[in-house]
Write an enzyme that holds these catalytic residues in place. Structure first.
Site, PDB file in Angstrom:
ATOM      1  N   ARG A  73       0.849  -1.196   0.000  1.00 55.40           N
ATOM      2  CA  ARG A  73       0.000   0.000   0.000  1.00 55.40           C
ATOM      3  C   ARG A  73       0.880   1.239   0.000  1.00 55.40           C
ATOM      4  O   ARG A  73       1.698   1.416   0.904  1.00 55.40           O
ATOM      5  CB  ARG A  73      -0.913  -0.004   1.240  1.00 55.40           C
ATOM      6  CG  ARG A  73      -1.770   1.242   1.330  1.00 55.40           C
ATOM      7  CD  ARG A  73      -2.775   1.218   2.490  1.00 55.40           C
ATOM      8  NE  ARG A  73      -3.449   2.495   2.538  1.00 55.40           N
ATOM      9  CZ  ARG A  73      -3.578   3.272   3.616  1.00 55.40           C
ATOM     10  NH1 ARG A  73      -3.142   2.849   4.786  1.00 55.40           N
ATOM     11  NH2 ARG A  73      -4.159   4.435   3.534  1.00 55.40           N
ATOM     12  N   HIS A 118      -3.024  11.098   1.337  1.00 60.18           N
ATOM     13  CA  HIS A 118      -2.574  10.763   2.691  1.00 60.18           C
ATOM     14  C   HIS A 118      -1.946  12.028   3.285  1.00 60.18           C
ATOM     15  O   HIS A 118      -0.719  12.156   3.388  1.00 60.18           O
ATOM     16  CB  HIS A 118      -1.578   9.594   2.639  1.00 60.18           C
ATOM     17  CG  HIS A 118      -1.371   8.895   3.946  1.00 60.18           C
ATOM     18  ND1 HIS A 118      -1.541   7.533   4.109  1.00 60.18           N
ATOM     19  CD2 HIS A 118      -1.018   9.358   5.170  1.00 60.18           C
ATOM     20  CE1 HIS A 118      -1.271   7.194   5.373  1.00 60.18           C
ATOM     21  NE2 HIS A 118      -0.952   8.292   6.033  1.00 60.18           N
ATOM     22  N   GLU A 163      -7.765   8.450   6.509  1.00 63.21           N
ATOM     23  CA  GLU A 163      -8.062   9.023   7.815  1.00 63.21           C
ATOM     24  C   GLU A 163      -8.570  10.459   7.773  1.00 63.21           C
ATOM     25  O   GLU A 163      -7.917  11.389   8.277  1.00 63.21           O
ATOM     26  CB  GLU A 163      -6.815   8.936   8.717  1.00 63.21           C
ATOM     27  CG  GLU A 163      -6.373   7.515   8.936  1.00 63.21           C
ATOM     28  CD  GLU A 163      -5.206   7.391   9.926  1.00 63.21           C
ATOM     29  OE1 GLU A 163      -4.600   8.416  10.267  1.00 63.21           O
ATOM     30  OE2 GLU A 163      -4.925   6.268  10.346  1.00 63.21           O
ATOM     31  N   ASN A 305      -7.868   1.417   9.700  1.00 60.86           N
ATOM     32  CA  ASN A 305      -6.563   1.613  10.335  1.00 60.86           C
ATOM     33  C   ASN A 305      -6.766   1.489  11.842  1.00 60.86           C
ATOM     34  O   ASN A 305      -7.441   2.312  12.458  1.00 60.86           O
ATOM     35  CB  ASN A 305      -5.999   3.010  10.043  1.00 60.86           C
ATOM     36  CG  ASN A 305      -5.655   3.213   8.573  1.00 60.86           C
ATOM     37  OD1 ASN A 305      -5.732   2.279   7.767  1.00 60.86           O
ATOM     38  ND2 ASN A 305      -5.273   4.420   8.225  1.00 60.86           N
ATOM     39  N   TYR A 307      -4.869   0.960  15.616  1.00 66.02           N
ATOM     40  CA  TYR A 307      -3.615   0.977  16.375  1.00 66.02           C
ATOM     41  C   TYR A 307      -3.769   0.650  17.846  1.00 66.02           C
ATOM     42  O   TYR A 307      -2.893   0.052  18.444  1.00 66.02           O
ATOM     43  CB  TYR A 307      -2.930   2.348  16.252  1.00 66.02           C
ATOM     44  CG  TYR A 307      -2.255   2.541  14.914  1.00 66.02           C
ATOM     45  CD1 TYR A 307      -0.939   2.166  14.708  1.00 66.02           C
ATOM     46  CD2 TYR A 307      -2.959   3.074  13.839  1.00 66.02           C
ATOM     47  CE1 TYR A 307      -0.319   2.312  13.475  1.00 66.02           C
ATOM     48  CE2 TYR A 307      -2.350   3.230  12.600  1.00 66.02           C
ATOM     49  CZ  TYR A 307      -1.031   2.846  12.422  1.00 66.02           C
ATOM     50  OH  TYR A 307      -0.435   2.989  11.203  1.00 66.02           O
ATOM     51  N   GLU A 372      -3.923  -0.456   7.974  1.00 62.96           N
ATOM     52  CA  GLU A 372      -2.764  -0.083   8.785  1.00 62.96           C
ATOM     53  C   GLU A 372      -2.895  -0.694  10.174  1.00 62.96           C
ATOM     54  O   GLU A 372      -3.985  -0.712  10.756  1.00 62.96           O
ATOM     55  CB  GLU A 372      -2.655   1.435   8.997  1.00 62.96           C
ATOM     56  CG  GLU A 372      -2.125   2.204   7.824  1.00 62.96           C
ATOM     57  CD  GLU A 372      -2.053   3.703   8.100  1.00 62.96           C
ATOM     58  OE1 GLU A 372      -1.784   4.102   9.257  1.00 62.96           O
ATOM     59  OE2 GLU A 372      -2.284   4.464   7.147  1.00 62.96           O
TER      60      GLU A 372
HETATM   61  C1  GBH Z   1      -1.719   6.595  11.100  1.00 65.42           C
HETATM   62  O1  GBH Z   1      -2.661   7.308  11.853  1.00 65.42           O
HETATM   63  C2  GBH Z   1      -1.325   7.360   9.851  1.00 65.42           C
HETATM   64  O2  GBH Z   1      -2.171   7.012   8.768  1.00 65.42           O
HETATM   65  C3  GBH Z   1       0.119   7.120   9.454  1.00 65.42           C
HETATM   66  O3  GBH Z   1       0.502   8.047   8.481  1.00 65.42           O
HETATM   67  C4  GBH Z   1       0.998   7.199  10.674  1.00 65.42           C
HETATM   68  O4  GBH Z   1       2.352   7.120  10.359  1.00 65.42           O
HETATM   69  C5  GBH Z   1       0.574   6.092  11.612  1.00 65.42           C
HETATM   70  O5  GBH Z   1      -0.735   6.298  11.983  1.00 65.42           O
HETATM   71  C6  GBH Z   1       1.379   6.003  12.903  1.00 65.42           C
HETATM   72  O6  GBH Z   1       1.092   7.094  13.734  1.00 65.42           O
HETATM   73  O7  GBH Z   1      -1.383  11.906  20.326  1.00 65.42           O
HETATM   74  O8  GBH Z   1      -2.924  11.004  21.938  1.00 65.42           O
HETATM   75  O9  GBH Z   1      -3.665  12.665  20.381  1.00 65.42           O
HETATM   76  C7  GBH Z   1      -3.048   6.665  13.027  1.00 65.42           C
HETATM   77  C8  GBH Z   1      -4.175   7.352  13.749  1.00 65.42           C
HETATM   78  C9  GBH Z   1      -4.892   8.722  15.504  1.00 65.42           C
HETATM   79  C10 GBH Z   1      -2.688   7.855  15.570  1.00 65.42           C
HETATM   80  C11 GBH Z   1      -4.533   9.685  16.588  1.00 65.42           C
HETATM   81  C12 GBH Z   1      -2.268   8.899  16.542  1.00 65.42           C
HETATM   82  C13 GBH Z   1      -2.910  10.438  18.195  1.00 65.42           C
HETATM   83  C14 GBH Z   1      -3.279  10.248  19.603  1.00 65.42           C
HETATM   84  N1  GBH Z   1      -3.753   8.293  14.742  1.00 65.42           N
HETATM   85  N2  GBH Z   1      -3.372   9.317  17.363  1.00 65.42           N
HETATM   86  S1  GBH Z   1      -2.775  11.553  20.633  1.00 65.42           S
END
Ligand code: GBH
Length: 482
Positions: A73, A118, A163, A305, A307, A372
């Site tokens: 991707r 992106h 996102e 996505n 995490y 992701e």
């Molecule tokens: C992804 O977003 C992105 O698509 C990608 O580009 C990036 O490299 C990857 O994550 C890793 O970060 O700091 O407590 O406010 C993930 C979604 C949502 C992750 C909000 C970070 C921040 C939480 N993101 N989150 S905070």
């Protein structure tokens, strides 16, 4: 059971890896500008060179092959293809670059999944109002059609926008991402709205003009954590969790998969808050026009996505106008969930299984690609990243259970990321790669992590078999090639 055609991939994004920010006629985008302003990004890092994938694509291809991936991707840099964002001016060098990437992948039997957007809006379009301007939807649609026309003979999996939540909230409410606007309680809703309009127009364009011939699939990538009430039986926490879901996953998934409109709970919460603050007049959450292409049904699969996971309780607002006050819900970490790496990333593989089940039940059992998922490293470099390796093993087991025991229609899994790369506001201080990149080395040498090596093994055994008995889904290593 992982189906034979299951997609095993890794993901990247243009600004995070390409570099070549001024190479061969590329136009500037909002991240170029943002990073060059003082105080925006960790230690003033920027993506000017990043992994230099613009020059070193063939090294990336070697990494992809070394992992034995079936899919890769990537995202296209809008301003590399269209320097001022509009189709009358095409940068042929940019077209050549992506043509080579796509052709090389296919020659190696790797299927590309391509994201059109992106986070990297051409600056020329930002100067005209960017995602806050209603005109952005038709500009995005023209760009999308250009990409379908140019690459769609070979690309069969498309993501329009990555996102929208992050672009809207981080870019326009909190100001911690480009374009760095802080307009709490208003701009993010407008931006999210225009992103949905843009996405829907592009999907309809694909549907009307390209689908019959190109036979691909188009979706948008929605980020969502798994959320659960802080106290399991507590009514307030349960209600807060529902609101939290409505303002994150629901914000984008509800219009596309359920009703063509925002979750009712989202609108009623925003409007109630406006009233409380004495603001009458039209809702801060825009409405979709009947005269525009419908939003409902504009995703051919669910792109997720994932995490991390969070517990939710009411509150958290600042007392002024902002999204958190609107949603009246705040997240806390469960102390039993380990944090290894960046502070927001509590490691909760089982949250992914729960979220997949929730998506199946809430959005009518769509085909799902996990576009992701990953594990970060900070501080001293650890090539023997045993924790990350264990994380991937645990996570893939949860995906296996989701497929086998919960019967979620999961079609693929993309690890974030192929390479250590430019981690937005954290610069290069946070590493997500299956390959380490040495940013102090002019050659940007790539070195496989232990977790990358272990991924190779996984692909081999996972496609072979998973214990058939549903009550004990297990991953067992098997040395036969897929
Ligand atoms: C992804 O977003 C992105 O698509 C990608 O580009 C990036 O490299 C990857 O994550 C890793 O970060 O700091 O407590 O406010 C993930 C979604 C949502 C992750 C909000 C970070 C921040 C939480 N993101 N989150 S905070």
């Amino acid at each position: 059971m992982f189906p034979r055609e299951f997609a095993w991939g890794a993901a990247t994004a243009a600004y995070q890896i390409e570099g070549g920010w001024q190479a061969d006629g590329k136009g500037p985008n909002i991240w170029d500008i943002f990073c060059h302003e003082k105080g925006r990004v960790f230690e003033e890092h920027n993506g000017d060179v990043a992994c230099n994938s613009y020059e070193l694509w063939e090294k990336d291809l070697e990494c992809i092959q070394q992992l034995g991936l079936t899919h890769y991707r990537l995202s296209l840099s809008w301003a590399r293809l269209l320097p001022d964002g509009t189709t009358p001016h095409v940068n042929q060098k940019g077209v050549q670059y992506y043509n080579k990437v796509i052709d090389d992948l296919l020659a190696c039997n790797v299927s590309p999944m391509v994201t059109l957007y992106h986070f990297d809006l051409p600056q020329a379009l930002q100067d005209q109002g960017g995602w806050k301007s209603p005109d952005i939807a038709t500009l995005f649609d023209s760009y999308a059609k250009f990409c379908f026309q140019t690459f769609g003979d070979r690309v069969k999996l498309w993501i329009t926008i990555n996102e929208p939540y992050v672009c809207a909230k981080f870019g326009h409410e909190d100001g911690i991402h480009a374009p760095g606007l802080k307009e709490p309680g208003t701009a993010a809703y407008l931006v999210g709205h225009n992103m949905l309009r843009a996405h829907a127009m592009a999907w309809h364009s694909y549907n009307s003009f390209y689908r019959t011939k190109q036979k691909g699939a188009v979706s948008l990538a929605i980020n969502s954590d798994w959320h659960e009430p802080l106290h399991a039986g507590c009514t307030e926490d349960i209600a807060a969790t529902e609101r939290y879901f409505a303002f994150t996953l629901g914000w984008f998934a509800w219009p596309v998969f359920v009703t063509g409109d925002y979750p009712e709970l989202m609108r009623s919460s925003i409007d109630a808050q406006s009233k409380k603050m004495g603001c009458s007049g039209s809702s801060r959450l825009p409405s979709f026009s009947k005269d525009e292409p419908a939003i409902l049904g504009t995703a051919d699969f669910f792109a997720l996505n994932y995490y991390t996971s969070r517990k939710v309780k009411p509150g958290g607002g600042c007392g002024k106008m902002c999204m958190v006050c609107d949603q009246d819900a705040e997240v806390v970490l469960d102390p039993s969930w380990p944090i290894c790496g960046v502070s927001w990333l509590a490691v909760v593989p089982h949250g992914l299984r729960k979220l997949l089940k929730y998506i199946k039940d809430t959005f009518n059992n769509p085909a799902v690609y996990i576009t992701e998922n990953g594990f970060s490293q900070v501080g001293p470099l650890q090539i023997e990243d045993v924790q990350r390796s264990g994380f991937y093993k645990d996570t893939i087991l949860e995906v296996a259970k989701a497929i086998q025991e919960d019967e979620v229609n999961v079609r693929g899994y993309f690890a974030w990321s192929l390479l250590d790369n430019f981690e937005w506001a954290d610069g290069f201080s946070v590493r997500f790669g299956l390959f380490h990149v040495d940013f102090a080395d002019a050659k940007r040498s790539r070195t496989i992590y232990q977790s990358g090596r272990d991924q190779q093994k996984k692909r081999c055994h996972l496609t072979c078999h998973i214990e058939k008995n549903p009550s004990k889904t297990q991953l067992s290593y098997c040395r036969h090639a897929a």
